[in-house]
Write an enzyme that holds these catalytic residues in place. Structure first.
Site, PDB file in Angstrom:
ATOM      1  N   GLN A 189      16.883  29.997 -15.634  1.00 30.43           N
ATOM      2  CA  GLN A 189      15.607  29.282 -15.545  1.00 30.43           C
ATOM      3  C   GLN A 189      14.463  30.257 -15.320  1.00 30.43           C
ATOM      4  OE1 GLN A 189      15.620  25.737 -12.949  1.00 30.43           O
ATOM      5  NE2 GLN A 189      17.850  25.927 -12.952  1.00 30.43           N
TER       6      GLN A 189
HETATM    7  P1  GTP Z   1      21.637  27.992 -16.227  1.00 29.30           P
HETATM    8  O1  GTP Z   1      22.557  27.942 -15.060  1.00 29.30           O
HETATM    9  O2  GTP Z   1      20.565  26.947 -16.184  1.00 29.30           O
HETATM   10  O3  GTP Z   1      21.069  29.351 -16.464  1.00 29.30           O
HETATM   11  O4  GTP Z   1      22.514  27.596 -17.528  1.00 29.30           O
HETATM   12  P2  GTP Z   1      23.839  28.270 -18.120  1.00 29.30           P
HETATM   13  O5  GTP Z   1      23.501  29.320 -19.094  1.00 29.30           O
HETATM   14  O6  GTP Z   1      24.789  28.643 -17.022  1.00 29.30           O
HETATM   15  O7  GTP Z   1      24.432  27.057 -18.984  1.00 29.30           O
HETATM   16  P3  GTP Z   1      25.646  26.103 -18.613  1.00 29.30           P
HETATM   17  O8  GTP Z   1      26.926  26.850 -18.616  1.00 29.30           O
HETATM   18  O9  GTP Z   1      25.262  25.338 -17.401  1.00 29.30           O
HETATM   19  O10 GTP Z   1      25.668  25.173 -19.901  1.00 29.30           O
HETATM   20  C1  GTP Z   1      24.558  24.365 -20.263  1.00 29.30           C
HETATM   21  C2  GTP Z   1      25.021  23.149 -21.069  1.00 29.30           C
HETATM   22  O11 GTP Z   1      25.487  23.558 -22.355  1.00 29.30           O
HETATM   23  C3  GTP Z   1      26.190  22.405 -20.437  1.00 29.30           C
HETATM   24  O12 GTP Z   1      25.976  21.022 -20.643  1.00 29.30           O
HETATM   25  C4  GTP Z   1      27.399  22.878 -21.223  1.00 29.30           C
HETATM   26  O13 GTP Z   1      28.419  21.912 -21.293  1.00 29.30           O
HETATM   27  C5  GTP Z   1      26.790  23.098 -22.609  1.00 29.30           C
HETATM   28  N1  GTP Z   1      27.512  24.135 -23.371  1.00 29.30           N
HETATM   29  C6  GTP Z   1      27.767  25.404 -22.960  1.00 29.30           C
HETATM   30  N2  GTP Z   1      28.411  26.088 -23.913  1.00 29.30           N
HETATM   31  C7  GTP Z   1      28.582  25.246 -24.956  1.00 29.30           C
HETATM   32  C8  GTP Z   1      29.191  25.387 -26.267  1.00 29.30           C
HETATM   33  O14 GTP Z   1      29.711  26.437 -26.672  1.00 29.30           O
HETATM   34  N3  GTP Z   1      29.153  24.275 -27.064  1.00 29.30           N
HETATM   35  C9  GTP Z   1      28.590  23.108 -26.667  1.00 29.30           C
HETATM   36  N4  GTP Z   1      28.630  22.084 -27.541  1.00 29.30           N
HETATM   37  N5  GTP Z   1      28.012  22.947 -25.467  1.00 29.30           N
HETATM   38  C10 GTP Z   1      28.003  23.999 -24.615  1.00 29.30           C
END
Ligand code: GTP
Length: 171
Positions: free
Chosen positions: A62
């Site tokens: 974020q």
């Molecule tokens: P922050 O903690 O906000 O920095 O986000 P992050 O990068 O850790 O992302 P996170 O792992 O929380 O994933 C964000 C959203 O994307 C979640 O709803 C996951 O289920 C979805 N998501 C992550 N990877 C994939 C993917 O390869 N395919 C799909 N379809 N959805 C994904």
């Protein structure tokens, strides 16, 4: 006797790119999160890849937390940079953040390998890893060892290959 080595990797990328979902694959079953929520600040995960004990700093993507990333550059032996391949609108923001990382004093003069995940490959609008690497100008990134993998963090496809590449670079 082969001694297990210890290394720290930093996991960065914009919010919602899939960082926590990727790391969830490496947790033992009883620690796996069923529901992944946005990371506040950062969280630390430890797991094993081949002979390497990795400590991964999962940084929040974020906007308001991105200034935390640079404090962890110095101690990172590898960087994992996660990109939402469907987020064409924010690819310029990704490029800016990557530029800042590459120009940082704690990265610029060190040989720290960078693994890119072109994540969310399962979605219809996903750009290929080749397109993502063009959009980010990775072709001209000749001073670092880097690698890009398409991944689906939900199923884990592509994730282990990527981490194995990174751990080989670190050994
Ligand atoms: P922050 O903690 O906000 O920095 O986000 P992050 O990068 O850790 O992302 P996170 O792992 O929380 O994933 C964000 C959203 O994307 C979640 O709803 C996951 O289920 C979805 N998501 C992550 N990877 C994939 C993917 O390869 N395919 C799909 N379809 N959805 C994904």
């Amino acid at each position: 006797k082969i001694k297990k080595r210890q290394a720290s990797v930093l996991v960065v990328g914009l919010d919602n790119s899939g960082k926590s979902t990727i790391l969830n694959h490496f947790k033992p079953d009883e620690q796996k999160s069923i529901e992944i929520v946005p990371t506040i600040g950062f969280s630390v995960e430890t797991f094993k890849i081949k002979n390497l004990n990795l400590t991964a700093f999962d940084m929040s993507g974020q906007g308001r937390y991105r200034n935390l990333w640079e404090h962890y550059y110095q101690d990172a032996q590898g960087i994992i940079f996660v990109i939402d391949s469907t987020d064409a609108l924010r690819m310029v923001v990704v490029k800016d953040e990557l530029e800042l990382l590459l120009q940082h004093k704690d990265i610029k003069n060190r040989s720290v390998p960078i693994l890119f995940f072109a994540n969310k490959m399962d979605l219809r609008d996903a750009l290929s890893s080749v397109k993502v690497s063009h959009a980010l100008g990775l072709d001209s990134l000749c001073t670092k060892s880097w690698h890009i993998c398409s991944s689906n963090a939900v199923t884990g496809e592509g994730v282990r290959e990527g981490l194995e590449w990174l751990s080989e670079q670190i050994q």
